[in-house]
Design an enzyme around this catalytic site. Structure first.
Site, short mmCIF file in Angstrom:
data_model
loop_
_atom_site.label_atom_id
_atom_site.label_comp_id
_atom_site.label_asym_id
_atom_site.label_seq_id
_atom_site.Cartn_x
_atom_site.Cartn_y
_atom_site.Cartn_z
N GLU A 80 0.82 -1.20 0.00
CA GLU A 80 0.00 0.00 0.00
C GLU A 80 0.86 1.26 0.00
O GLU A 80 1.88 1.34 0.68
CB GLU A 80 -0.87 -0.02 1.26
CG GLU A 80 -1.69 1.21 1.52
CD GLU A 80 -2.36 1.18 2.87
OE1 GLU A 80 -3.20 2.07 3.13
OE2 GLU A 80 -2.07 0.26 3.68
N LEU A 82 1.10 4.71 1.37
CA LEU A 82 0.54 5.54 2.43
C LEU A 82 0.80 7.00 2.09
O LEU A 82 1.94 7.44 2.06
CB LEU A 82 1.19 5.20 3.78
CG LEU A 82 0.85 3.85 4.39
CD1 LEU A 82 1.69 3.62 5.63
CD2 LEU A 82 -0.63 3.78 4.73
N ASP A 177 14.47 -1.41 13.76
CA ASP A 177 15.20 -0.25 13.21
C ASP A 177 14.31 0.98 13.37
O ASP A 177 14.03 1.70 12.41
CB ASP A 177 15.55 -0.49 11.74
CG ASP A 177 16.50 0.58 11.19
OD1 ASP A 177 17.20 1.22 11.98
OD2 ASP A 177 16.52 0.77 9.95
#
Length: 267
Positions: A80, A82, A177
């Site tokens: 997706e 965003l 991370d």
């Protein structure tokens, strides 16, 4: 047909109409793709994107927000797109709650089934039952051959004393991370996690990384909840790992950061 077009056609039933290169990480090429049918998505191409997809899927299954995954084919991960949204007063408190929920998801050992990498720096993840041993052997000691002579003995001494400083076991699912560049406010301002380097360990590892460069936004700490006593001392130990990664990747400019965390950790 090129690999990206083939992946889009096979996984989503539509070929790209336009492709725009985006800023990516050290491991992959990132593109924003508009399909012929009008849908928009993000494509990541690289040698480890299938592993990244499995990490994102694990994070989603644990209840934390990530981009929707459309699949991976031949080294191309589709997900997706965003569209960055403005943060709201609830963005960071909600993110604290989401991250705490992620950290309640438990594995059986510290580590991960697959190794990973940050650029040219390999990240060993082979699971262990002993968390201090994992942090020493998988996260700190691999940097010894690459350290300046004055720093290596300090890191080695610290690694022998981790059993006194870290919990015996740690099996929370981590992003791995978690700096602010790997968060993105999406729909409604809810902060999503991107670009993971996941494994199971102490949730305080993510918190140390999140506070390393800039720190979280207002309300995060309250949303996440209280930490176990002694977290300040552990934070220096956990902050060492990203500092060592940056020293190896980007050079002497990060030596002072490594020295500071060694000192704060009592080494």
């Amino acid at each position: 047909m090129d690999a990206l077009s083939a992946a889009c056609t096979a996984l989503l039933g539509s070929a790209p109409r336009s492709i725009e290169a985006l800023h990516g990480g050290d491991l992959s090429e990132v593109s924003r793709v508009v399909l012929q049918d009008g849908r928009t998505l993000v494509a990541k191409a690289g040698p480890l994107v299938a592993r990244e997809g499995r990490m994102l899927a694990a994070i989603r299954a644990a209840g934390a927000p990530v981009p929707e995954l459309f699949g991976e084919q031949a080294g191309i991960l589709l997900m997706e797109a965003l569209d960055a949204a403005p943060e709201t007063p609830r963005s960071w408190p909600q993110f604290g709650e989401d991250l705490a929920r992620l950290h309640t998801h438990r594995g059986t050992q510290s580590g991960w089934a697959e190794d990973y990498a940050f650029g040219t720096v390999p990240i060993a993840n082979a699971p262990l039952d002993d968390w201090p041993r994992f942090w020493a052997e998988r996260r700190l000691l691999p940097f010894l051959p690459h350290l300046p002579t004055a720093l290596a003995p300090r890191l080695e001494r610290l690694s022998t004393r981790l059993a006194e400083r870290l919990p015996d076991t740690a099996t929370s699912l981590l992003h791995g991370d978690l700096w602010r560049g790997n968060t993105l406010a999406g729909r409604g301002g809810r902060i999503h996690l991107i670009d993971p380097a996941s494994y199971y360990g102490d949730g305080e590892v993510d918190l140390a990384m999140l506070h390393l460069f800039g720190g979280p936004g207002p309300g995060f700490t309250e949303g996440y909840g209280p930490l176990a006593p002694g977290w300040q001392a552990r934070r220096a130990v956990y902050s060492l790992f990203p500092a060592l990664v940056h020293l190896r990747l980007f050079g002497e400019g990060y030596r002072g950061m490594v020295e500071r965390f060694l000192t704060n950790a009592g080494a």
